[in-house]
Design a protein around this motif. Structure first.
Motif, mmCIF file in Angstrom:
data_model
loop_
_atom_site.group_PDB
_atom_site.id
_atom_site.type_symbol
_atom_site.label_atom_id
_atom_site.label_comp_id
_atom_site.label_asym_id
_atom_site.label_seq_id
_atom_site.Cartn_x
_atom_site.Cartn_y
_atom_site.Cartn_z
ATOM 1 N N VAL A 256 0.854 -1.185 0.000
ATOM 2 C CA VAL A 256 0.000 0.000 0.000
ATOM 3 C C VAL A 256 0.894 1.240 0.000
ATOM 4 C CG1 VAL A 256 -1.793 1.276 1.245
ATOM 5 C CG2 VAL A 256 -1.773 -1.241 1.311
ATOM 6 N N TYR A 257 0.586 2.157 -0.914
ATOM 7 C CA TYR A 257 1.332 3.408 -1.038
ATOM 8 C C TYR A 257 0.377 4.589 -0.972
ATOM 9 C CZ TYR A 257 5.003 0.419 -2.839
ATOM 10 O OH TYR A 257 5.939 -0.563 -2.975
ATOM 11 N N TYR A 258 0.888 5.699 -0.478
ATOM 12 C CA TYR A 258 0.189 6.981 -0.486
ATOM 13 C C TYR A 258 1.026 7.886 -1.381
ATOM 14 C CZ TYR A 258 -1.211 11.599 1.237
ATOM 15 O OH TYR A 258 -1.631 12.892 1.329
ATOM 16 N N LEU A 259 0.389 8.515 -2.378
ATOM 17 C CA LEU A 259 1.126 9.353 -3.324
ATOM 18 C C LEU A 259 0.544 10.752 -3.407
ATOM 19 C CD1 LEU A 259 1.036 6.263 -4.726
ATOM 20 C CD2 LEU A 259 2.528 7.468 -6.285
ATOM 21 N N GLU A 260 1.428 11.703 -3.652
ATOM 22 C CA GLU A 260 1.055 13.090 -3.920
ATOM 23 C C GLU A 260 1.749 13.492 -5.216
ATOM 24 O OE1 GLU A 260 0.775 14.627 0.713
ATOM 25 O OE2 GLU A 260 2.654 14.925 -0.411
ATOM 26 N N LEU A 261 0.965 13.975 -6.171
ATOM 27 C CA LEU A 261 1.503 14.447 -7.443
ATOM 28 C C LEU A 261 1.117 15.913 -7.596
ATOM 29 C CD1 LEU A 261 0.661 11.261 -7.884
ATOM 30 C CD2 LEU A 261 1.275 11.783 -10.222
ATOM 31 N N GLU A 262 2.112 16.780 -7.589
ATOM 32 C CA GLU A 262 1.838 18.199 -7.748
ATOM 33 C C GLU A 262 1.301 18.458 -9.159
ATOM 34 O OE1 GLU A 262 5.183 20.610 -6.620
ATOM 35 O OE2 GLU A 262 5.389 19.552 -4.711
#
Length: 183
Positions: free
Chosen positions: A108-114
């Motif tokens: 499980v990953y949490y991602l933020e893409l600007e």
């Protein structure tokens, strides 16, 4: 808490040695230079997501084998305490929340893409599936010759064992969870 660089350094060295690979052989198999491998194993290098995928594919291990932390029967994870894996000059941040420890067969990953950020993912191990849930913003996923736009409140599933790419398409930072299911 151990830094991500320290965790990756220990795991890369351990996995390479368990497979009886020299730095030269792993460099040949992965396409990552021997000098970069030595830096990573010393904990001096700050490898990108792309570099780690090349290493995992070169050693034929799940990506998470490189980022997995020590096991515990119960673990609470705070995103702000995890050092993210970076891509696109730090505009894509991937937090390995629960890496596959070899027994679980998923991660499980949490991602933020600007806004406007992107990254091209290496193919994962054969049979890997990706499950994405977008919580904020919007992303475009390119896979198998198709482009899918996924917005907040939407979900998508696709094969992760072929080249694929992600791009933030909205005017705000895209926030998503990714689950990788390994064969």
């Amino acid at each position: 808490m151990e830094t991500m660089q320290q965790t990756v350094a220990k795991n890369v060295r351990r996995l390479r040695e368990e497979r009886g690979l020299s730095l030269d052989e792993l460099a040949r198999r992965s396409g990552v230079s021997k000098s970069m491998l030595a830096q990573i194993e010393r904990g001096d290098g700050n490898p990108t997501l792309s570099t780690l995928w090349k290493l995992s594919n070169g050693m034929q291990v799940p990506f998470d084998a490189l980022t997995v932390r020590r096991k515990s029967d119960c673990e609470r994870v705070r995103t702000e305490e995890i050092e993210p894996l970076l891509e696109d000059g730090g505009r894509v941040r991937n937090y390995p929340i629960f890496p596959d420890d070899g027994d679980r067969r998923f991660a499980v990953y949490y991602l933020e893409l600007e806004p406007g950020s992107s990254w091209q993912s290496e193919p994962h191990l054969r049979g890997t599936m990706e499950f994405i849930t977008v919580f904020a913003g919007a992303i475009e996923i390119e896979t198998a010759g198709r482009r899918l736009t996924v917005r907040a409140g939407e979900h998508v599933r696709f094969r992760g064992d072929a080249p694929h790419a992600y791009r933030s398409t909205g005017g705000e930072t895209a926030v998503l969870h990714m689950i990788l299911s390994h064969p």
